[in-house]
Design a protein around this motif. Structure first.
Motif, mmCIF file in Angstrom:
data_model
loop_
_atom_site.group_PDB
_atom_site.id
_atom_site.type_symbol
_atom_site.label_atom_id
_atom_site.label_comp_id
_atom_site.label_asym_id
_atom_site.label_seq_id
_atom_site.Cartn_x
_atom_site.Cartn_y
_atom_site.Cartn_z
ATOM 1 N N GLY A 70 -12.920 5.953 18.230
ATOM 2 C CA GLY A 70 -11.482 5.966 18.440
ATOM 3 C C GLY A 70 -10.874 7.259 17.933
ATOM 4 N N PRO A 71 -9.629 7.550 18.346
ATOM 5 C CA PRO A 71 -8.987 8.807 17.954
ATOM 6 C C PRO A 71 -8.815 8.965 16.436
ATOM 7 N N HIS A 72 -8.853 7.885 15.672
ATOM 8 C CA HIS A 72 -8.717 7.995 14.216
ATOM 9 C C HIS A 72 -10.049 7.884 13.482
ATOM 10 N N ALA A 73 -11.146 7.948 14.208
ATOM 11 C CA ALA A 73 -12.467 7.770 13.579
ATOM 12 C C ALA A 73 -12.710 8.835 12.495
ATOM 13 N N ARG A 74 -12.357 10.082 12.802
ATOM 14 C CA ARG A 74 -12.600 11.141 11.822
ATOM 15 C C ARG A 74 -11.870 10.870 10.509
ATOM 16 N N GLN A 75 -10.577 10.570 10.624
ATOM 17 C CA GLN A 75 -9.784 10.311 9.416
ATOM 18 C C GLN A 75 -10.330 9.109 8.653
ATOM 19 N N ALA A 76 -10.716 8.089 9.398
ATOM 20 C CA ALA A 76 -11.178 6.855 8.757
ATOM 21 C C ALA A 76 -12.452 7.092 7.945
ATOM 22 N N LEU A 77 -13.280 8.042 8.378
ATOM 23 C CA LEU A 77 -14.589 8.237 7.742
ATOM 24 C C LEU A 77 -14.625 9.382 6.745
ATOM 25 N N GLN A 78 -13.674 10.306 6.857
ATOM 26 C CA GLN A 78 -13.805 11.572 6.126
ATOM 27 C C GLN A 78 -13.948 11.391 4.615
ATOM 28 N N SER A 79 -13.275 10.408 4.040
ATOM 29 C CA SER A 79 -13.328 10.248 2.580
ATOM 30 C C SER A 79 -14.714 9.822 2.097
ATOM 31 N N GLY A 95 -11.293 2.829 6.010
ATOM 32 C CA GLY A 95 -10.554 2.894 7.265
ATOM 33 C C GLY A 95 -9.310 2.026 7.277
ATOM 34 N N LYS A 96 -9.094 1.318 6.177
ATOM 35 C CA LYS A 96 -7.980 0.363 6.118
ATOM 36 C C LYS A 96 -6.655 1.000 6.505
ATOM 37 N N LYS A 97 -6.399 2.189 5.965
ATOM 38 C CA LYS A 97 -5.070 2.751 6.252
ATOM 39 C C LYS A 97 -4.970 3.271 7.690
ATOM 40 N N TRP A 98 -6.093 3.276 8.375
ATOM 41 C CA TRP A 98 -6.049 3.610 9.804
ATOM 42 C C TRP A 98 -6.209 2.342 10.640
ATOM 43 N N ASP A 99 -6.065 1.200 9.981
ATOM 44 C CA ASP A 99 -6.167 -0.105 10.657
ATOM 45 C C ASP A 99 -7.484 -0.289 11.399
ATOM 46 N N ILE A 100 -8.561 0.106 10.757
ATOM 47 C CA ILE A 100 -9.871 -0.088 11.389
ATOM 48 C C ILE A 100 -10.143 -1.584 11.561
ATOM 49 N N ASN A 101 -10.770 -1.941 12.655
ATOM 50 C CA ASN A 101 -11.136 -3.331 12.900
ATOM 51 C C ASN A 101 -12.528 -3.401 13.503
ATOM 52 N N PRO A 102 -13.231 -4.505 13.245
ATOM 53 C CA PRO A 102 -14.542 -4.674 13.881
ATOM 54 C C PRO A 102 -14.367 -4.966 15.371
#
Lengths: 373, 126
Positions: free
Chosen positions: A160-169, A227-234
């Motif tokens: 997804g478009p927020h994958a990078r942000q969700a994983l970077q930390s 990924g919580k703050k990017w609303d990651i979901n399974p």
């Protein structure tokens, strides 16, 4: 009639990924897929699809198969069994390819990872692990070292478009600098030697993460937390299928099989006649002689959903092809599908009819992808 | 899983609500959960009597197509038109706004063959 898997007795013991219990505990509807007990959805196919298109989602795709090919003859074997030119790979580069059979068809499609000049990883479809493994060993005349590590490896797709942000930390790797279809081995979360690969099967961008089974649940939870703050979901396999279909990506077993050629499937771009490989002469001849049929995108004009096996007709009611994959597109809200048609109908904008429950519904041949983000 | 006690059920996961010789028919909460997002409901055009067990339409989810079977012999006298533009009502309110057809029953004795809520609960292993 409704017959649901969960109301039927399970006749065979299904394989489980490391995340199996997590899926059950988190409300997934589980189905049997390629011999595995896998999550088809957690909430809604359409919601999960949109989560990946617009935000970020995580898939457990640990059912996929991984083979290591090692030794001084590794590249020779890969060049012989695959259609794409693996000599173009460099360390850290991934390539989409296929395994042609010797009858004009396809054994499987796969990704080839070059870890170094004497170590490659092949990632194959879960449903084909045994078939591919037997095929590779049968074709391994050069004596490359082969190892099937499928049962030891977990694989997550974070897409997804927020994958990078969700994983970077979770890593010191600069994910922004990773180019599409490259990978790195790095520490990820607290786990060493994780393969982080800028690949995916959704068209939404993101990463695929390979690691050993033992730390898999822990890392999955870390990714969910980060990924919580990017609303990651399974995300379940249901959305995985609609996402790939919106992009027009082939699914082995539907759109490509033992009896479809890579050329007619539109995989000419990964079929390189600059080298010799299994049945390369046959495929070259097949290409030069001209194709009888071609895999095309079909988009419904009338209201209806194409499904695998439905006939495709021309305006005079003559059968000119057959649907191999179909669904409703969650982003477009219309029926879309892939199917083989006689070559004279392959051009975009051609009117065709899909036979759905004895009705012939108007559709158009369209260029893929169906959806451009 | 919602299984209202005042409804009758079939093994095909349909529910039947009886009021004065007419019945409303839809699919159960269990069915909609198993199907996932319902994206298309198509009721066949048919003004004749349809026998119990015959197909009266089709329900499509994202991944699946299923036939709909008459739970009882009768004539379809009304179709829930709303489902044409809002098939998701089947997911959101399977026993209410997600109803599918109203049937004029021609063989009332068949009503006794339907399953009660307890029997249905048992059927789906709940």
């Amino acid at each position: 009639m409704f017959t649901f898997a969960s109301t039927q007795r399970r006749l065979m013991e299904l394989k489980k990924t490391a995340l199996n219990q997590w899926h059950h505990e988190n409300g997934a509807k589980m189905v049997s897929f390629a011999g595995f007990d896998m999550p088809v959805r957690y909430t809604s196919d359409i919601e999960e699809h949109k989560t990946v298109r617009n935000g970020v989602g995580i898939f457990d795709v640990s059912h996929m198969g991984e083979f290591m090919v090692r030794g001084p003859k590794a590249l020779d074997l890969i060049q012989w069994v695959t259609s794409n030119d693996a000599s173009k790979l460099f360390d850290g580069k991934v390539q989409y390819s296929c395994l042609p059979n010797d009858q004009g068809g396809i054994v499987d499609d796969l990704l080839v990872y070059r870890i170094n000049g004497q170590e490659y990883m092949m990632v194959v479809n879960a449903s084909n692990i045994e078939k591919d493994w037997n095929w590779l060993n049968q074709q391994n005349k050069v004596g490359a070292d082969l190892e099937d590590i499928s049962d030891q490896v977990s694989l997550f797709a974070v897409q997804g478009p927020h994958a990078r942000q969700a994983l970077q930390s979770l890593t010191e790797l600069n994910l922004d600098e990773m180019e599409f279809y490259t990978f790195q081995k790095a520490k990820f979360g607290d786990v060493h030697d994780v393969i982080i690969s800028a690949t995916g099967y959704t068209g939404a961008g993101g990463f695929e993460i390979y690691l050993k089974n033992d730390p898999a649940v822990d890392l999955w939870n870390k990714i969910m937390e980060a990924g919580k703050k990017w609303d990651i979901n399974p995300i379940g396999l249901g959305a995985r299928d609609t996402l790939r279909l919106e992009m027009g990506f082939c699914l082995y077993g539907n759109d490509i099989t033992d009896s479809t050629s890579p050329i007619e499937a539109g995989l000419g771009w990964i079929t390189k006649f600059t080298k010799d490989f299994i049945n390369s002469a046959g495929l070259r001849k097949h290409k030069e002689q001209g194709l009888n049929r071609k895999l095309v995108g079909i988009k419904m004009v009338d209201r209806g959903i194409p499904r695998p096996g439905y006939d495709i007709q021309n305006g005079s009611g003559e059968i000119i092809g057959r649907i191999t994959s179909g669904t409703i597109s969650p982003m477009l809200g219309v029926g879309i599908g892939l199917g083989y048609v006689k070559t004279e109908y392959k051009e975009a904008d051609t009117n065709v009819y899909v036979s759905i429950r004895n009705k012939c519904l108007l559709a158009k041949v369209v260029k893929i992808p169906f959806y451009k983000g | 899983m919602n299984i209202p006690e005042d409804l009758k059920y079939t093994e095909d996961h349909e529910w039947i609500r009886v009021t004065d010789g007419e019945v409303l028919v839809g699919v159960t909460d269990f069915a909609q959960t198993e199907l996932g997002d319902v994206v298309f409901v198509e009721i066949d055009q048919n003004e004749d009597e349809i026998a119990k067990g015959d197909i009266f339409g089709t329900i499509e989810a994202v991944k699946t197509v299923s036939d709909l079977f008459m739970p009882i012999s009768g004539k379809i006298i009304e179709i829930n038109d709303k489902l044409e533009s809002e098939p998701e009502l089947v997911n959101q309110d399977p026993y209410g706004e997600g109803w599918m057809i109203k049937v004029q029953v021609t063989r009332p004795e068949e009503l006794d063959e339907l399953i009660g809520s307890d029997g249905y609960k048992e059927l789906i292993g709940n």
